[in-house]
Write a protein that holds these residues in place. Structure first.
Motif: not given
Ligand SMILES: Nc1ncnc2c1ncn2[C@@H]1O[C@H](COP(=O)(O)OP(=O)(O)OP(=O)(O)O)[C@@H](O)[C@H]1O
Ligand SMILES: [Mg+2]
Length: 377
Positions: A276, A281, A283-284, A312, A321, A326, A340, A342, A344, A367, A369
């Motif tokens: 996860n 990471a 995707r960003h 970030g 977060i 969220v 969705r 979920l 984090l 960011a 984590f």
């Molecule tokens: N490495 C990151 N850099 C920037 N924003 C982040 C990063 N990781 C998470 N986020 C932000 O935190 C939000 C919540 O992350 P989370 O993994 O819970 O959900 P998601 O990736 O949107 O969906 P899912 O994991 O359920 O497929 C993301 O929508 C994103 O906007």
């Protein structure tokens, strides 16, 4: 209303499990109540007739008379028609809820019950008992609406549990077939790309399904760990392999820094936490950049860090977060959002189930984590 002498409210607690009775006693001990604790239905009826309590807290599943039978019996007694009965049950489903209402119950709390919530519900039940007739009418109306809402919520939970559970197998089968195709040497290159995409999409579906399943397990207190000594470099290799297609598609390099050899954890949960975090990471991360994972030993913990050089997390969202659903509205159209919100939430539940901690640091840019997992001695 005439001024009645205010005596201490008397609460009757019925539960066959001694530990549960002790928990209720502990939760209510700071309140000014007289508590009577009994272990079965027959004792409950006898205590009800002898003491005329102001409120009854009733377990559902008990040997002999069930909580529903006890409640129906209390309702048939002349002094039992309007005594509030609050069910405490481990069965959170719509059938139990309906049976509780049918037997004459007023309220419904699922175990494990949080002490503050129990106190509030008992206070509410006692207050309602003192309402006069016209207020009671309003209360009955509000209660009916509340019951309809609870029923809907429970039906939704049941439907979701079915959907999630029943999707798991067919999706796993699709994954297997995609793997079979990929193993075939005769598969033309163009179709190979399609099969690879199928595998990749199916993987994120499996991740979503398992996240949902574990989040609901954890809410029911059923997330059980199988901690072993995990070969971390190997686990990281497996996770990198699973994310290989996604990384290539985004032209992002997955890198590993120093990694401790072994970490004590539940291998499956840890794998999915890393998946996860790395998936987020990736995707960003901007094209051409890299995403890094490192793990070091710090006193009695192992600390794992996943960093990227993306945009970030905005400061106003950092606190929330890890909460469910969220998600950050991204201005950057290259950030693909498929999930969705979920991922984090699952990570935090899984890390906390290990007695560990997860947090976010600002890498400026990007960011980081971080999570720490206690290693015992
Ligand atoms: N490495 C990151 N850099 C920037 N924003 C982040 C990063 N990781 C998470 N986020 C932000 O935190 C939000 C919540 O992350 P989370 O993994 O819970 O959900 P998601 O990736 O949107 O969906 P899912 O994991 O359920 O497929 C993301 O929508 C994103 O906007
Ligand atoms: Mg995610």
């Amino acid at each position: 209303m005439s001024a009645e002498p205010q005596s201490r409210p008397r609460i009757l607690v019925v539960d066959d499990n001694e530990q549960n009775r002790a928990l209720v006693r502990a939760a209510l001990e700071d309140e000014d109540y007289d508590l009577t604790l009994v272990a079965d239905g027959a004792e409950a009826i006898a205590a009800f007739e002898a003491e005329r309590p102001d409120c009854v807290l009733l377990d559902v599943r008990m040997p002999g008379m069930s909580g529903f039978e006890v409640c129906a019996k209390i309702r048939s007694l002349p002094q039992g028609t309007d005594t509030p009965v609050v069910f405490l049950t481990a069965l959170r489903d719509v059938d139990t809820f309906d049976a509780a209402l049918r037997s004459g119950g007023d309220d419904f709390l699922t175990k494990p019950v949080r002490p503050t919530e129990l106190v509030l519900r008992v206070q509410a039940a006692l207050r309602i008992r003192r309402l006069n007739a016209s207020n009671r009418e309003y209360y009955e109306l509000a209660r009916k609406q509340r019951d309809d809402l609870i029923r809907l919520q429970l039906q939704k939970e049941r439907l979701m549990a079915f959907v999630v559970h029943d999707l798991k197998n067919p999706v796993g089968v699709v994954d297997l077939h995609a793997q079979v195709l990929l193993r075939s040497k005769e598969l033309p290159e163009k179709l190979r790309a399609s099969a690879t995409s199928i595998r990749d999409e199916v993987r994120s579906m499996i991740r979503l399904i398992t996240n949902l399943l574990d989040i609901s397990k954890s809410e029911e207190g059923k997330l059980v760990l199988a901690s072993v000594s995990v070969d971390l470099p190997r686990l990281v290799s497996e996770v990198f392999e699973a994310l290989d297609v996604a990384a290539k598609a985004r032209n992002v390099t997955l890198k590993r820094e120093t990694l401790v050899e072994h970490v004590r954890a539940d291998a499956d949960l840890l794998r999915r936490v890393l998946e996860n975090l790395l998936d987020n990471a990736l995707r960003h991360a901007p094209e051409g950049s890299s995403v890094e994972i490192s793990a070091t030993r710090r006193e009695t913990d192992v600390e794992v860090r996943v960093s990227d050089a993306g945009g970030g997390v905005p400061p106003e969202l950092r606190e929330r977060i890890f909460d469910p659903f969220v998600q950050v509205e991204s201005k950057d159209s290259s950030v693909t959002r498929t999930g969705r919100g979920l991922g984090l939430t699952f990570c935090r539940l899984a890390v906390e189930a290990h007695g560990g901690r997860i947090w976010l640091e600002d890498a400026n840019p990007g960011a980081v984590f971080c999570l720490s997992l206690p290693q015992g001695e």
